[in-house]
Design a protein around this motif. Structure first.
Motif, PDB file in Angstrom:
ATOM      1  N   ARG A 121     -18.696 -11.966 -46.801  1.00 42.94           N
ATOM      2  CA  ARG A 121     -19.060 -13.363 -46.532  1.00 42.94           C
ATOM      3  C   ARG A 121     -20.556 -13.440 -46.276  1.00 42.94           C
ATOM      4  O   ARG A 121     -21.020 -13.844 -45.201  1.00 42.94           O
ATOM      5  CB  ARG A 121     -18.278 -13.909 -45.329  1.00 42.94           C
ATOM      6  N   PRO A 122     -21.370 -13.034 -47.282  1.00 43.56           N
ATOM      7  CA  PRO A 122     -22.822 -13.104 -47.106  1.00 43.56           C
ATOM      8  C   PRO A 122     -23.300 -14.549 -47.044  1.00 43.56           C
ATOM      9  O   PRO A 122     -22.638 -15.454 -47.579  1.00 43.56           O
ATOM     10  CB  PRO A 122     -23.351 -12.402 -48.354  1.00 43.56           C
ATOM     11  N   ARG A 123     -24.424 -14.764 -46.411  1.00 40.33           N
ATOM     12  CA  ARG A 123     -24.979 -16.122 -46.326  1.00 40.33           C
ATOM     13  C   ARG A 123     -25.282 -16.633 -47.731  1.00 40.33           C
ATOM     14  O   ARG A 123     -25.895 -15.955 -48.532  1.00 40.33           O
ATOM     15  CB  ARG A 123     -26.254 -16.130 -45.486  1.00 40.33           C
ATOM     16  N   VAL A 194     -17.004 -23.687 -32.763  1.00 39.66           N
ATOM     17  CA  VAL A 194     -18.007 -24.412 -33.557  1.00 39.66           C
ATOM     18  C   VAL A 194     -17.613 -24.547 -35.024  1.00 39.66           C
ATOM     19  O   VAL A 194     -18.114 -25.428 -35.718  1.00 39.66           O
ATOM     20  CB  VAL A 194     -19.383 -23.733 -33.451  1.00 39.66           C
ATOM     21  N   THR A 195     -16.748 -23.669 -35.526  1.00 42.11           N
ATOM     22  CA  THR A 195     -16.309 -23.765 -36.918  1.00 42.11           C
ATOM     23  C   THR A 195     -14.806 -23.568 -36.983  1.00 42.11           C
ATOM     24  O   THR A 195     -14.198 -22.973 -36.097  1.00 42.11           O
ATOM     25  CB  THR A 195     -16.992 -22.699 -37.799  1.00 42.11           C
ATOM     26  N   ASP A 196     -14.214 -24.061 -38.062  1.00 37.22           N
ATOM     27  CA  ASP A 196     -12.789 -23.874 -38.298  1.00 37.22           C
ATOM     28  C   ASP A 196     -12.593 -23.649 -39.801  1.00 37.22           C
ATOM     29  O   ASP A 196     -12.034 -24.497 -40.502  1.00 37.22           O
ATOM     30  CB  ASP A 196     -12.007 -25.105 -37.818  1.00 37.22           C
ATOM     31  N   PRO A 197     -13.074 -22.490 -40.289  1.00 38.60           N
ATOM     32  CA  PRO A 197     -13.118 -22.263 -41.739  1.00 38.60           C
ATOM     33  C   PRO A 197     -11.745 -21.910 -42.315  1.00 38.60           C
ATOM     34  O   PRO A 197     -10.946 -21.226 -41.672  1.00 38.60           O
ATOM     35  CB  PRO A 197     -14.082 -21.083 -41.861  1.00 38.60           C
ATOM     36  N   GLY A 229      -3.312 -22.581 -51.687  1.00 41.17           N
ATOM     37  CA  GLY A 229      -3.697 -23.322 -50.502  1.00 41.17           C
ATOM     38  C   GLY A 229      -4.395 -22.473 -49.462  1.00 41.17           C
ATOM     39  O   GLY A 229      -4.720 -21.306 -49.682  1.00 41.17           O
ATOM     40  N   ALA A 230      -4.623 -23.075 -48.315  1.00 40.71           N
ATOM     41  CA  ALA A 230      -5.336 -22.405 -47.220  1.00 40.71           C
ATOM     42  C   ALA A 230      -4.978 -23.090 -45.913  1.00 40.71           C
ATOM     43  O   ALA A 230      -4.451 -24.206 -45.886  1.00 40.71           O
ATOM     44  CB  ALA A 230      -6.846 -22.458 -47.456  1.00 40.71           C
ATOM     45  N   VAL A 231      -5.263 -22.411 -44.821  1.00 40.31           N
ATOM     46  CA  VAL A 231      -5.168 -22.985 -43.487  1.00 40.31           C
ATOM     47  C   VAL A 231      -6.430 -22.604 -42.731  1.00 40.31           C
ATOM     48  O   VAL A 231      -7.153 -21.692 -43.129  1.00 40.31           O
ATOM     49  CB  VAL A 231      -3.935 -22.494 -42.699  1.00 40.31           C
ATOM     50  N   THR A 232      -6.689 -23.275 -41.631  1.00 41.65           N
ATOM     51  CA  THR A 232      -7.783 -22.894 -40.755  1.00 41.65           C
ATOM     52  C   THR A 232      -7.202 -22.160 -39.555  1.00 41.65           C
ATOM     53  O   THR A 232      -5.984 -22.259 -39.286  1.00 41.65           O
ATOM     54  CB  THR A 232      -8.570 -24.125 -40.274  1.00 41.65           C
ATOM     55  N   LEU A 274     -11.933 -15.280 -39.129  1.00 39.47           N
ATOM     56  CA  LEU A 274     -11.758 -16.358 -38.167  1.00 39.47           C
ATOM     57  C   LEU A 274     -13.001 -17.229 -38.025  1.00 39.47           C
ATOM     58  O   LEU A 274     -12.904 -18.424 -37.706  1.00 39.47           O
ATOM     59  CB  LEU A 274     -11.388 -15.785 -36.801  1.00 39.47           C
ATOM     60  N   THR A 275     -14.168 -16.653 -38.235  1.00 41.18           N
ATOM     61  CA  THR A 275     -15.414 -17.385 -38.005  1.00 41.18           C
ATOM     62  C   THR A 275     -16.117 -17.837 -39.288  1.00 41.18           C
ATOM     63  O   THR A 275     -16.928 -18.767 -39.249  1.00 41.18           O
ATOM     64  CB  THR A 275     -16.402 -16.532 -37.192  1.00 41.18           C
ATOM     65  N   ARG A 276     -15.794 -17.186 -40.430  1.00 43.83           N
ATOM     66  CA  ARG A 276     -16.451 -17.539 -41.687  1.00 43.83           C
ATOM     67  C   ARG A 276     -15.480 -17.846 -42.821  1.00 43.83           C
ATOM     68  O   ARG A 276     -15.884 -18.257 -43.897  1.00 43.83           O
ATOM     69  CB  ARG A 276     -17.415 -16.430 -42.113  1.00 43.83           C
ATOM     70  N   GLY A 277     -14.201 -17.622 -42.585  1.00 42.51           N
ATOM     71  CA  GLY A 277     -13.204 -17.931 -43.605  1.00 42.51           C
ATOM     72  C   GLY A 277     -12.976 -16.765 -44.559  1.00 42.51           C
ATOM     73  O   GLY A 277     -13.699 -15.774 -44.560  1.00 42.51           O
ATOM     74  N   ARG A 278     -11.943 -16.907 -45.390  1.00 40.48           N
ATOM     75  CA  ARG A 278     -11.640 -15.872 -46.376  1.00 40.48           C
ATOM     76  C   ARG A 278     -10.838 -16.495 -47.514  1.00 40.48           C
ATOM     77  O   ARG A 278      -9.732 -16.996 -47.289  1.00 40.48           O
ATOM     78  CB  ARG A 278     -10.823 -14.738 -45.743  1.00 40.48           C
TER      79      ARG A 278
END
Length: 321
Positions: A121-123, A194-197, A229-232, A274-278
Protein backbone atom coordinates in the motif's frame (compact mmCIF):
# COMPACT_ATOMS: atom_id res chain seq x y z
CA UNK A 1 -1.57 -36.92 -12.67
CA UNK A 2 0.46 -37.34 -9.47
CA UNK A 3 0.10 -34.29 -7.24
CA UNK A 4 2.47 -33.08 -4.54
CA UNK A 5 0.56 -30.77 -2.19
CA UNK A 6 2.48 -28.70 0.33
CA UNK A 7 0.51 -27.19 3.21
CA UNK A 8 -1.96 -30.09 3.20
CA UNK A 9 -2.57 -29.80 6.95
CA UNK A 10 -4.17 -26.36 6.81
CA UNK A 11 -7.88 -25.73 6.34
CA UNK A 12 -7.37 -24.75 2.68
CA UNK A 13 -4.97 -27.62 2.04
CA UNK A 14 -7.41 -30.16 3.44
CA UNK A 15 -10.27 -28.80 1.33
CA UNK A 16 -8.17 -28.83 -1.85
CA UNK A 17 -7.14 -32.41 -1.04
CA UNK A 18 -10.77 -33.49 -0.73
CA UNK A 19 -11.62 -31.91 -4.09
CA UNK A 20 -8.68 -33.64 -5.75
CA UNK A 21 -9.62 -36.96 -4.16
CA UNK A 22 -12.98 -36.76 -5.94
CA UNK A 23 -11.20 -36.67 -9.33
CA UNK A 24 -10.60 -40.24 -10.51
CA UNK A 25 -8.16 -39.04 -13.16
CA UNK A 26 -5.64 -38.16 -10.41
CA UNK A 27 -3.49 -41.18 -9.73
CA UNK A 28 -1.87 -40.09 -6.47
CA UNK A 29 -2.00 -37.19 -4.00
CA UNK A 30 0.85 -36.83 -1.52
CA UNK A 31 1.00 -33.99 0.99
CA UNK A 32 3.42 -32.53 3.51
CA UNK A 33 2.92 -30.05 6.34
CA UNK A 34 3.81 -29.33 9.98
CA UNK A 35 0.49 -30.71 11.20
CA UNK A 36 -2.04 -33.30 10.03
CA UNK A 37 -5.02 -32.47 7.80
CA UNK A 38 -8.07 -30.94 9.48
CA UNK A 39 -10.44 -33.56 8.09
CA UNK A 40 -10.63 -37.04 6.60
CA UNK A 41 -8.46 -37.77 3.57
CA UNK A 42 -9.51 -41.25 2.48
CA UNK A 43 -7.29 -41.47 -0.62
CA UNK A 44 -4.41 -39.03 -0.16
CA UNK A 45 -1.13 -39.81 1.59
CA UNK A 46 0.13 -37.38 4.23
CA UNK A 47 3.64 -36.91 5.64
CA UNK A 48 4.15 -34.81 8.75
CA UNK A 49 7.32 -32.94 7.86
CA UNK A 50 8.74 -29.60 9.00
CA UNK A 51 9.45 -27.70 5.76
CA UNK A 52 12.90 -26.86 7.11
CA UNK A 53 13.74 -30.59 7.11
CA UNK A 54 15.33 -30.68 3.68
CA UNK A 55 16.23 -34.37 3.63
CA UNK A 56 12.74 -35.66 4.44
CA UNK A 57 11.01 -33.21 2.09
CA UNK A 58 13.28 -34.14 -0.81
CA UNK A 59 12.73 -37.84 -0.10
CA UNK A 60 8.94 -37.44 -0.27
CA UNK A 61 9.18 -35.54 -3.56
CA UNK A 62 11.52 -38.03 -5.19
CA UNK A 63 9.45 -41.03 -4.07
CA UNK A 64 6.36 -39.51 -5.68
CA UNK A 65 7.92 -38.21 -8.90
CA UNK A 66 5.09 -35.66 -9.21
CA UNK A 67 3.62 -34.49 -12.46
CA UNK A 68 2.14 -31.45 -10.67
CA UNK A 69 2.84 -29.39 -7.57
CA UNK A 70 0.23 -27.45 -5.63
CA UNK A 71 2.25 -25.25 -3.31
CA UNK A 72 0.07 -24.03 -0.43
CA UNK A 73 2.94 -24.18 2.08
CA UNK A 74 2.94 -20.51 3.01
CA UNK A 75 2.73 -19.68 6.72
CA UNK A 76 1.16 -16.35 7.63
CA UNK A 77 2.78 -14.57 10.60
CA UNK A 78 0.69 -14.95 13.72
CA UNK A 79 -1.58 -17.62 12.20
CA UNK A 80 -0.24 -21.10 12.97
CA UNK A 81 3.25 -20.07 14.09
CA UNK A 82 5.05 -16.92 15.28
CA UNK A 83 6.22 -14.32 12.77
CA UNK A 84 9.93 -15.19 12.61
CA UNK A 85 9.25 -18.92 12.41
CA UNK A 86 6.57 -18.36 9.78
CA UNK A 87 8.99 -16.50 7.51
CA UNK A 88 11.67 -19.19 7.86
CA UNK A 89 9.21 -22.02 7.21
CA UNK A 90 7.63 -20.29 4.21
CA UNK A 91 11.02 -19.67 2.61
CA UNK A 92 12.23 -23.22 3.27
CA UNK A 93 9.00 -24.79 2.00
CA UNK A 94 9.25 -23.03 -1.36
CA UNK A 95 12.99 -23.45 -1.72
CA UNK A 96 13.11 -27.16 -0.89
CA UNK A 97 9.81 -28.52 -2.22
CA UNK A 98 9.77 -26.55 -5.46
CA UNK A 99 13.49 -27.04 -5.99
CA UNK A 100 13.21 -30.81 -5.57
CA UNK A 101 10.14 -31.00 -7.81
CA UNK A 102 11.91 -29.00 -10.54
CA UNK A 103 14.49 -31.78 -10.76
CA UNK A 104 11.82 -34.40 -11.52
CA UNK A 105 11.53 -35.09 -15.29
CA UNK A 106 7.87 -35.97 -14.72
CA UNK A 107 6.86 -32.44 -13.64
CA UNK A 108 4.60 -30.60 -16.08
CA UNK A 109 2.87 -27.84 -14.04
CA UNK A 110 3.01 -25.85 -10.81
CA UNK A 111 0.32 -23.92 -8.90
CA UNK A 112 1.42 -21.57 -6.11
CA UNK A 113 -0.55 -19.72 -3.48
CA UNK A 114 0.40 -16.09 -2.97
CA UNK A 115 -1.57 -13.05 -1.83
CA UNK A 116 -2.54 -9.53 -2.84
CA UNK A 117 -0.29 -8.32 0.01
CA UNK A 118 2.53 -8.36 -2.58
CA UNK A 119 1.13 -5.14 -4.08
CA UNK A 120 1.63 -3.32 -0.78
CA UNK A 121 0.00 0.00 0.00
CA UNK A 122 2.59 2.57 -1.12
CA UNK A 123 1.61 6.23 -1.15
CA UNK A 124 -0.11 7.01 -4.41
CA UNK A 125 -0.44 3.31 -5.25
CA UNK A 126 -3.49 1.75 -6.86
CA UNK A 127 -6.28 0.89 -4.44
CA UNK A 128 -7.43 -2.05 -6.60
CA UNK A 129 -4.30 -3.16 -8.45
CA UNK A 130 -4.60 -5.61 -11.31
CA UNK A 131 -1.90 -8.02 -12.46
CA UNK A 132 -0.15 -5.35 -14.55
CA UNK A 133 0.77 -3.39 -11.39
CA UNK A 134 4.35 -4.03 -10.30
CA UNK A 135 4.47 -5.63 -6.83
CA UNK A 136 5.77 -3.26 -4.18
CA UNK A 137 5.22 -4.98 -0.83
CA UNK A 138 5.26 -2.70 2.20
CA UNK A 139 5.08 -5.35 4.95
CA UNK A 140 7.22 -8.38 5.85
CA UNK A 141 4.42 -10.77 4.86
CA UNK A 142 4.10 -9.15 1.44
CA UNK A 143 7.86 -9.45 0.91
CA UNK A 144 7.78 -13.10 1.98
CA UNK A 145 5.04 -13.88 -0.53
CA UNK A 146 6.91 -12.12 -3.32
CA UNK A 147 9.97 -14.19 -2.41
CA UNK A 148 7.86 -17.35 -2.83
CA UNK A 149 6.68 -16.14 -6.24
CA UNK A 150 10.27 -15.53 -7.33
CA UNK A 151 11.38 -19.01 -6.23
CA UNK A 152 8.40 -20.58 -7.99
CA UNK A 153 9.23 -18.73 -11.19
CA UNK A 154 12.86 -19.88 -11.01
CA UNK A 155 11.79 -23.50 -10.44
CA UNK A 156 9.36 -23.34 -13.36
CA UNK A 157 12.06 -21.97 -15.67
CA UNK A 158 14.49 -24.70 -14.57
CA UNK A 159 11.89 -27.40 -15.23
CA UNK A 160 10.48 -25.66 -18.33
CA UNK A 161 6.89 -25.93 -17.07
CA UNK A 162 4.05 -23.42 -16.62
CA UNK A 163 3.48 -21.92 -13.17
CA UNK A 164 0.20 -20.36 -12.03
CA UNK A 165 0.57 -17.77 -9.26
CA UNK A 166 -2.70 -17.26 -7.39
CA UNK A 167 -2.74 -13.97 -5.51
CA UNK A 168 -5.53 -14.47 -3.01
CA UNK A 169 -7.32 -11.81 -1.02
CA UNK A 170 -7.09 -12.64 2.71
CA UNK A 171 -8.78 -15.99 3.35
CA UNK A 172 -10.62 -15.99 6.69
CA UNK A 173 -13.29 -18.17 8.26
CA UNK A 174 -14.56 -19.47 11.58
CA UNK A 175 -12.20 -22.46 11.58
CA UNK A 176 -9.18 -20.88 9.86
CA UNK A 177 -6.39 -19.69 12.18
CA UNK A 178 -5.58 -16.21 10.87
CA UNK A 179 -4.60 -13.05 12.78
CA UNK A 180 -7.30 -11.02 11.03
CA UNK A 181 -9.98 -13.55 11.95
CA UNK A 182 -8.93 -13.69 15.61
CA UNK A 183 -8.78 -9.91 15.75
CA UNK A 184 -12.25 -9.35 14.33
CA UNK A 185 -13.72 -11.85 16.81
CA UNK A 186 -12.47 -9.96 19.85
CA UNK A 187 -15.27 -8.54 22.03
CA UNK A 188 -13.90 -5.01 21.56
CA UNK A 189 -11.96 -4.28 18.37
CA UNK A 190 -9.56 -1.35 17.77
CA UNK A 191 -10.35 0.50 14.53
CA UNK A 192 -8.84 3.63 13.03
CA UNK A 193 -10.32 6.86 14.36
CA UNK A 194 -9.37 8.82 11.22
CA UNK A 195 -9.91 6.41 8.31
CA UNK A 196 -12.20 3.51 7.51
CA UNK A 197 -10.71 2.02 4.33
CA UNK A 198 -12.39 -0.87 2.49
CA UNK A 199 -10.86 -4.31 2.18
CA UNK A 200 -11.84 -7.48 0.32
CA UNK A 201 -11.75 -11.09 1.48
CA UNK A 202 -11.97 -14.55 -0.08
CA UNK A 203 -13.98 -17.54 1.14
CA UNK A 204 -12.01 -20.76 1.60
CA UNK A 205 -14.37 -22.69 -0.70
CA UNK A 206 -13.75 -20.18 -3.50
CA UNK A 207 -10.01 -20.33 -2.84
CA UNK A 208 -10.02 -24.13 -3.01
CA UNK A 209 -12.05 -24.10 -6.22
CA UNK A 210 -9.59 -21.65 -7.78
CA UNK A 211 -6.65 -23.90 -6.89
CA UNK A 212 -8.26 -26.96 -8.47
CA UNK A 213 -9.28 -25.04 -11.58
CA UNK A 214 -5.76 -23.61 -11.95
CA UNK A 215 -4.27 -27.09 -11.62
CA UNK A 216 -6.50 -28.42 -14.40
CA UNK A 217 -5.90 -25.44 -16.68
CA UNK A 218 -2.11 -25.29 -16.39
CA UNK A 219 -2.06 -21.53 -16.96
CA UNK A 220 1.32 -19.84 -17.13
CA UNK A 221 0.92 -16.50 -15.37
CA UNK A 222 -0.32 -14.57 -12.34
CA UNK A 223 -3.95 -13.95 -11.42
CA UNK A 224 -5.75 -12.20 -8.57
CA UNK A 225 -8.55 -14.11 -6.85
CA UNK A 226 -10.74 -11.75 -4.82
CA UNK A 227 -14.23 -12.05 -3.37
CA UNK A 228 -16.82 -9.59 -4.74
CA UNK A 229 -17.39 -6.36 -2.87
CA UNK A 230 -15.68 -4.97 0.20
CA UNK A 231 -16.28 -3.93 3.79
CA UNK A 232 -14.59 -1.42 6.05
CA UNK A 233 -13.15 -2.30 9.48
CA UNK A 234 -15.99 -0.49 11.24
CA UNK A 235 -18.61 -2.28 9.14
CA UNK A 236 -16.97 -5.67 9.78
CA UNK A 237 -16.89 -5.05 13.53
CA UNK A 238 -20.54 -4.02 13.61
CA UNK A 239 -21.59 -7.01 11.48
CA UNK A 240 -20.16 -9.20 14.21
CA UNK A 241 -21.88 -7.27 17.00
CA UNK A 242 -18.50 -6.24 18.45
CA UNK A 243 -17.58 -2.92 20.06
CA UNK A 244 -15.35 -0.67 17.90
CA UNK A 245 -12.55 1.11 19.78
CA UNK A 246 -11.38 4.24 17.89
CA UNK A 247 -7.57 4.20 17.72
CA UNK A 248 -5.05 6.65 16.32
CA UNK A 249 -1.27 7.12 16.09
CA UNK A 250 0.67 5.58 18.96
CA UNK A 251 -2.55 4.01 20.16
CA UNK A 252 -1.91 1.21 17.66
CA UNK A 253 1.16 0.19 19.66
CA UNK A 254 -1.00 -0.25 22.73
CA UNK A 255 -3.60 -2.05 20.62
CA UNK A 256 -1.00 -4.47 19.30
CA UNK A 257 0.30 -5.17 22.78
CA UNK A 258 -3.18 -5.71 24.18
CA UNK A 259 -4.25 -7.96 21.32
CA UNK A 260 -1.10 -10.05 21.68
CA UNK A 261 -1.84 -10.55 25.38
CA UNK A 262 -5.23 -12.08 24.59
CA UNK A 263 -3.89 -14.34 21.85
CA UNK A 264 -4.71 -12.20 18.81
CA UNK A 265 -1.38 -10.83 17.52
CA UNK A 266 -1.54 -8.00 15.00
CA UNK A 267 1.27 -8.34 12.44
CA UNK A 268 2.16 -5.39 10.21
CA UNK A 269 0.10 -6.56 7.21
CA UNK A 270 -3.07 -6.67 9.32
CA UNK A 271 -2.43 -3.17 10.68
CA UNK A 272 -1.90 -2.05 7.08
CA UNK A 273 -5.23 -3.58 6.03
CA UNK A 274 -7.04 -1.87 8.90
CA UNK A 275 -5.52 1.56 8.32
CA UNK A 276 -4.94 1.65 4.54
CA UNK A 277 -7.28 -0.99 3.13
CA UNK A 278 -6.64 -4.04 0.97
CA UNK A 279 -8.14 -4.78 -2.43
CA UNK A 280 -7.34 -5.92 -5.95
CA UNK A 281 -8.99 -6.32 -9.35
CA UNK A 282 -9.95 -9.96 -9.87
CA UNK A 283 -11.42 -9.66 -13.39
CA UNK A 284 -8.45 -11.30 -15.14
CA UNK A 285 -8.46 -14.17 -12.67
CA UNK A 286 -12.15 -14.85 -13.31
CA UNK A 287 -11.55 -14.80 -17.07
CA UNK A 288 -8.41 -16.93 -17.00
CA UNK A 289 -9.81 -19.56 -14.64
CA UNK A 290 -13.35 -19.45 -16.01
CA UNK A 291 -14.49 -19.18 -12.42
CA UNK A 292 -15.82 -16.31 -10.32
CA UNK A 293 -15.86 -16.41 -6.50
CA UNK A 294 -19.41 -17.23 -5.44
CA UNK A 295 -19.30 -15.64 -1.99
CA UNK A 296 -18.95 -11.91 -1.39
CA UNK A 297 -16.70 -10.26 1.18
CA UNK A 298 -19.76 -9.55 3.32
CA UNK A 299 -20.67 -13.25 3.13
CA UNK A 300 -17.18 -14.12 4.36
CA UNK A 301 -17.52 -11.75 7.32
CA UNK A 302 -20.91 -13.21 8.25
CA UNK A 303 -19.41 -16.72 8.02
CA UNK A 304 -16.52 -15.67 10.24
CA UNK A 305 -18.90 -14.74 13.06
CA UNK A 306 -21.03 -17.87 12.84
CA UNK A 307 -20.33 -20.02 15.88
CA UNK A 308 -22.25 -23.14 16.80
CA UNK A 309 -24.14 -22.70 20.04
CA UNK A 310 -23.17 -24.94 22.96
CA UNK A 311 -26.09 -27.10 24.03
CA UNK A 312 -25.81 -28.35 27.61
CA UNK A 313 -27.41 -31.75 28.04
CA UNK A 314 -29.52 -32.31 31.15
CA UNK A 315 -28.55 -35.53 32.89
CA UNK A 316 -31.26 -37.62 34.51
CA UNK A 317 -29.37 -38.87 37.55
CA UNK A 318 -32.14 -41.32 38.43
CA UNK A 319 -31.82 -43.01 35.02
CA UNK A 320 -28.03 -43.00 35.35
CA UNK A 321 -28.31 -44.74 38.72
Amino acid sequence: MRVLLTGMGGELGTRVTNLLEADDSIEAIVGVDIGPPRGRIPRAEFHRVDPRDRARTVAVVRDLEPTAVVHLGVYEPGARVAARTAAAMTHASALVALGAAAQCPSLDRVVVRSGIEVYGRPRGGAQRPDETVHPEPTTPWGRTLLDVEDMAAQAAVAADVPVTILRFAPVVGPHIPTPLGRYLRLPAVPVSAVTDPPFSLLHQEDAAAAVVRALAAGIDGTVNVVGPGAVTPFQAVRLGGRIPLPTVGLGWRAARAGCALVGAPLPAHVIELLTRGRGADGALGEEALGLAPARSTVDVVHDLYEWAEIVHLAVDHRSAA
